[in-house]
Design a protein around this motif. Structure first.
Motif, PDB file in Angstrom:
ATOM      1  N   PHE A 112     -10.454  49.613  -4.755  1.00 53.33           N
ATOM      2  CA  PHE A 112     -11.301  49.397  -5.929  1.00 53.33           C
ATOM      3  C   PHE A 112     -11.342  50.666  -6.767  1.00 53.33           C
ATOM      4  O   PHE A 112     -11.306  51.778  -6.230  1.00 53.33           O
ATOM      5  CB  PHE A 112     -12.741  49.066  -5.514  1.00 53.33           C
ATOM      6  CG  PHE A 112     -12.877  47.841  -4.650  1.00 53.33           C
ATOM      7  CD1 PHE A 112     -12.973  46.581  -5.212  1.00 53.33           C
ATOM      8  CD2 PHE A 112     -12.932  47.951  -3.267  1.00 53.33           C
ATOM      9  CE1 PHE A 112     -13.120  45.451  -4.407  1.00 53.33           C
ATOM     10  CE2 PHE A 112     -13.079  46.838  -2.460  1.00 53.33           C
ATOM     11  CZ  PHE A 112     -13.177  45.584  -3.030  1.00 53.33           C
ATOM     12  N   TYR A 113     -11.462  50.506  -8.083  1.00 55.34           N
ATOM     13  CA  TYR A 113     -11.653  51.642  -8.989  1.00 55.34           C
ATOM     14  C   TYR A 113     -13.134  51.798  -9.313  1.00 55.34           C
ATOM     15  O   TYR A 113     -13.888  50.827  -9.352  1.00 55.34           O
ATOM     16  CB  TYR A 113     -10.954  51.412 -10.326  1.00 55.34           C
ATOM     17  CG  TYR A 113      -9.459  51.417 -10.311  1.00 55.34           C
ATOM     18  CD1 TYR A 113      -8.726  52.199  -9.424  1.00 55.34           C
ATOM     19  CD2 TYR A 113      -8.762  50.635 -11.224  1.00 55.34           C
ATOM     20  CE1 TYR A 113      -7.345  52.193  -9.445  1.00 55.34           C
ATOM     21  CE2 TYR A 113      -7.376  50.620 -11.252  1.00 55.34           C
ATOM     22  CZ  TYR A 113      -6.675  51.407 -10.362  1.00 55.34           C
ATOM     23  OH  TYR A 113      -5.315  51.391 -10.384  1.00 55.34           O
ATOM     24  N   PHE A 114     -13.514  53.047  -9.615  1.00 58.38           N
ATOM     25  CA  PHE A 114     -14.797  53.305 -10.251  1.00 58.38           C
ATOM     26  C   PHE A 114     -14.584  54.391 -11.289  1.00 58.38           C
ATOM     27  O   PHE A 114     -13.579  55.107 -11.265  1.00 58.38           O
ATOM     28  CB  PHE A 114     -15.878  53.709  -9.228  1.00 58.38           C
ATOM     29  CG  PHE A 114     -15.706  55.095  -8.666  1.00 58.38           C
ATOM     30  CD1 PHE A 114     -16.387  56.171  -9.217  1.00 58.38           C
ATOM     31  CD2 PHE A 114     -14.864  55.332  -7.586  1.00 58.38           C
ATOM     32  CE1 PHE A 114     -16.228  57.454  -8.711  1.00 58.38           C
ATOM     33  CE2 PHE A 114     -14.700  56.601  -7.072  1.00 58.38           C
ATOM     34  CZ  PHE A 114     -15.381  57.665  -7.637  1.00 58.38           C
ATOM     35  N   GLN A 115     -15.523  54.512 -12.215  1.00 59.22           N
ATOM     36  CA  GLN A 115     -15.405  55.508 -13.267  1.00 59.22           C
ATOM     37  C   GLN A 115     -15.667  56.905 -12.701  1.00 59.22           C
ATOM     38  O   GLN A 115     -16.703  57.132 -12.070  1.00 59.22           O
ATOM     39  CB  GLN A 115     -16.399  55.223 -14.398  1.00 59.22           C
ATOM     40  CG  GLN A 115     -16.089  53.951 -15.171  1.00 59.22           C
ATOM     41  CD  GLN A 115     -14.716  53.992 -15.808  1.00 59.22           C
ATOM     42  OE1 GLN A 115     -14.355  54.963 -16.469  1.00 59.22           O
ATOM     43  NE2 GLN A 115     -13.930  52.950 -15.593  1.00 59.22           N
ATOM     44  N   ALA A 153     -11.354  54.426  -5.265  1.00 63.08           N
ATOM     45  CA  ALA A 153     -10.824  55.610  -5.938  1.00 63.08           C
ATOM     46  C   ALA A 153     -11.342  55.737  -7.366  1.00 63.08           C
ATOM     47  O   ALA A 153     -11.496  54.730  -8.067  1.00 63.08           O
ATOM     48  CB  ALA A 153      -9.301  55.548  -5.968  1.00 63.08           C
ATOM     49  N   ALA A 154     -11.551  56.979  -7.765  1.00 64.91           N
ATOM     50  CA  ALA A 154     -11.846  57.246  -9.170  1.00 64.91           C
ATOM     51  C   ALA A 154     -10.636  56.834  -9.998  1.00 64.91           C
ATOM     52  O   ALA A 154      -9.496  57.117  -9.627  1.00 64.91           O
ATOM     53  CB  ALA A 154     -12.156  58.734  -9.367  1.00 64.91           C
ATOM     54  N   GLN A 155     -10.879  56.162 -11.111  1.00 65.63           N
ATOM     55  CA  GLN A 155      -9.779  55.688 -11.956  1.00 65.63           C
ATOM     56  C   GLN A 155      -9.308  56.840 -12.839  1.00 65.63           C
ATOM     57  O   GLN A 155      -9.610  56.926 -14.024  1.00 65.63           O
ATOM     58  CB  GLN A 155     -10.234  54.495 -12.800  1.00 65.63           C
ATOM     59  CG  GLN A 155      -9.093  53.793 -13.495  1.00 65.63           C
ATOM     60  CD  GLN A 155      -9.533  52.534 -14.200  1.00 65.63           C
ATOM     61  OE1 GLN A 155     -10.717  52.218 -14.259  1.00 65.63           O
ATOM     62  NE2 GLN A 155      -8.589  51.804 -14.753  1.00 65.63           N
ATOM     63  N   LEU A 156      -8.520  57.729 -12.203  1.00 62.89           N
ATOM     64  CA  LEU A 156      -8.120  58.965 -12.859  1.00 62.89           C
ATOM     65  C   LEU A 156      -6.840  59.507 -12.230  1.00 62.89           C
ATOM     66  O   LEU A 156      -6.756  59.659 -11.005  1.00 62.89           O
ATOM     67  CB  LEU A 156      -9.252  60.001 -12.686  1.00 62.89           C
ATOM     68  CG  LEU A 156      -9.045  61.383 -13.270  1.00 62.89           C
ATOM     69  CD1 LEU A 156      -9.154  61.310 -14.804  1.00 62.89           C
ATOM     70  CD2 LEU A 156     -10.094  62.351 -12.729  1.00 62.89           C
ATOM     71  N   GLY A 157      -5.859  59.775 -13.046  1.00 66.40           N
ATOM     72  CA  GLY A 157      -4.663  60.485 -12.588  1.00 66.40           C
ATOM     73  C   GLY A 157      -3.873  59.771 -11.510  1.00 66.40           C
ATOM     74  O   GLY A 157      -3.824  58.540 -11.447  1.00 66.40           O
ATOM     75  N   ASP A 159     -21.758  53.764 -11.086  1.00 67.04           N
ATOM     76  CA  ASP A 159     -20.610  52.864 -10.967  1.00 67.04           C
ATOM     77  C   ASP A 159     -20.034  52.910  -9.553  1.00 67.04           C
ATOM     78  O   ASP A 159     -19.639  51.874  -9.008  1.00 67.04           O
ATOM     79  CB  ASP A 159     -19.536  53.234 -11.998  1.00 67.04           C
ATOM     80  CG  ASP A 159     -18.498  52.137 -12.139  1.00 67.04           C
ATOM     81  OD1 ASP A 159     -18.878  50.955 -12.230  1.00 67.04           O
ATOM     82  OD2 ASP A 159     -17.288  52.463 -12.143  1.00 67.04           O
ATOM     83  N   LEU A 160     -20.005  54.090  -8.949  1.00 64.11           N
ATOM     84  CA  LEU A 160     -19.528  54.197  -7.569  1.00 64.11           C
ATOM     85  C   LEU A 160     -20.446  53.415  -6.628  1.00 64.11           C
ATOM     86  O   LEU A 160     -19.969  52.699  -5.738  1.00 64.11           O
ATOM     87  CB  LEU A 160     -19.432  55.662  -7.134  1.00 64.11           C
ATOM     88  CG  LEU A 160     -19.012  55.915  -5.682  1.00 64.11           C
ATOM     89  CD1 LEU A 160     -17.732  55.193  -5.312  1.00 64.11           C
ATOM     90  CD2 LEU A 160     -18.874  57.419  -5.435  1.00 64.11           C
ATOM     91  N   ALA A 161     -21.752  53.512  -6.830  1.00 65.98           N
ATOM     92  CA  ALA A 161     -22.696  52.745  -6.003  1.00 65.98           C
ATOM     93  C   ALA A 161     -22.454  51.247  -6.160  1.00 65.98           C
ATOM     94  O   ALA A 161     -22.474  50.491  -5.172  1.00 65.98           O
ATOM     95  CB  ALA A 161     -24.135  53.094  -6.390  1.00 65.98           C
TER      96      ALA A 161
END
Length: 196
Positions: A137-140, A120-124, A146-148
């Motif tokens: 896992f988080y990514f930016q 997941a995107a580390q957002l909201g 970063d997702l890759a």
């Protein structure tokens, strides 16, 4: 003190799946859902990972074009919920690349119900649902590189994903079942009645 956050819920989807080798994204294909970031990330992954995309929307042609150019991407279009849940159970991880502030991440708890970790995107709100290293896992957000990196990390850590699958299902059982939802809403009413 007058605010209570009650999560949504989904019905139990049955026995968790056993996972597999493919990653899965279930989303409306729009810019704010991060589809372009995900497609770029697939070109940057070091591992020979495979991605299935389910959904439709304005960027459908871009998903189709990416699938035509990259044999590791498969675009499946719109599928019935039963088939989506089956795919979630057989996925290594579900990827939730949204780049805007979601109010809730229903796809994430559907994945948890199948015992599948979420990238997941580390957002909201989605970052509040997923616990990095335990249920996913988080990514930016918006960062394809970063997702890759995170996709490669998940692909390489099969033993970690086994325990994460158990934790994802445990998270569903603790927070997102209809029964738990009923307990939370009744507790909210009881509190409001006791403190008018």
């Amino acid at each position: 003190s007058r605010i209570l956050v009650k999560p949504n819920f989904v019905h139990d989807t049955g026995r968790p799946g056993d996972g597999g080798e493919d990653f899965l994204c279930v989303a409306r294909l729009t810019p704010e859902k991060g589809i372009r970031t995900l497609l770029r990330a697939m070109d940057l992954t070091a591992a020979q990972v495979r991605l299935k995309i389910v959904g439709t929307g304005p960027l459908e042609s871009e998903a189709q074009a990416a699938a035509a150019q990259n044999p590791r991407i498969e675009y499946l279009g719109v599928l019935p919920l039963r088939e989506v849940l089956r795919l979630m159970g057989t996925a290594k991880c579900v990827i939730f690349p949204s780049e805007w502030y979601e109010t809730f991440g229903r796809v994430a708890i559907e994945a948890f119900s199948r015992g599948t970790p979420v990238i997941a995107a580390q957002l909201g709100a989605i970052a509040e649902l997923v616990e990095d290293g335990r249920t996913g896992f988080y990514f930016q957000p918006g960062n394809a590189q970063d997702l890759a990196r995170v996709i490669d990390l998940a692909h390489a850590n099969t033993s970690q994903l086994i325990s994460m699958r158990l934790e994802a299902r445990r998270e569903f059982d603790l927070k997102y079942t209809p029964e738990r939802n009923y307990e939370l809403i009744m507790a909210a009413y009881d509190k409001a009645i006791a403190n008018p």
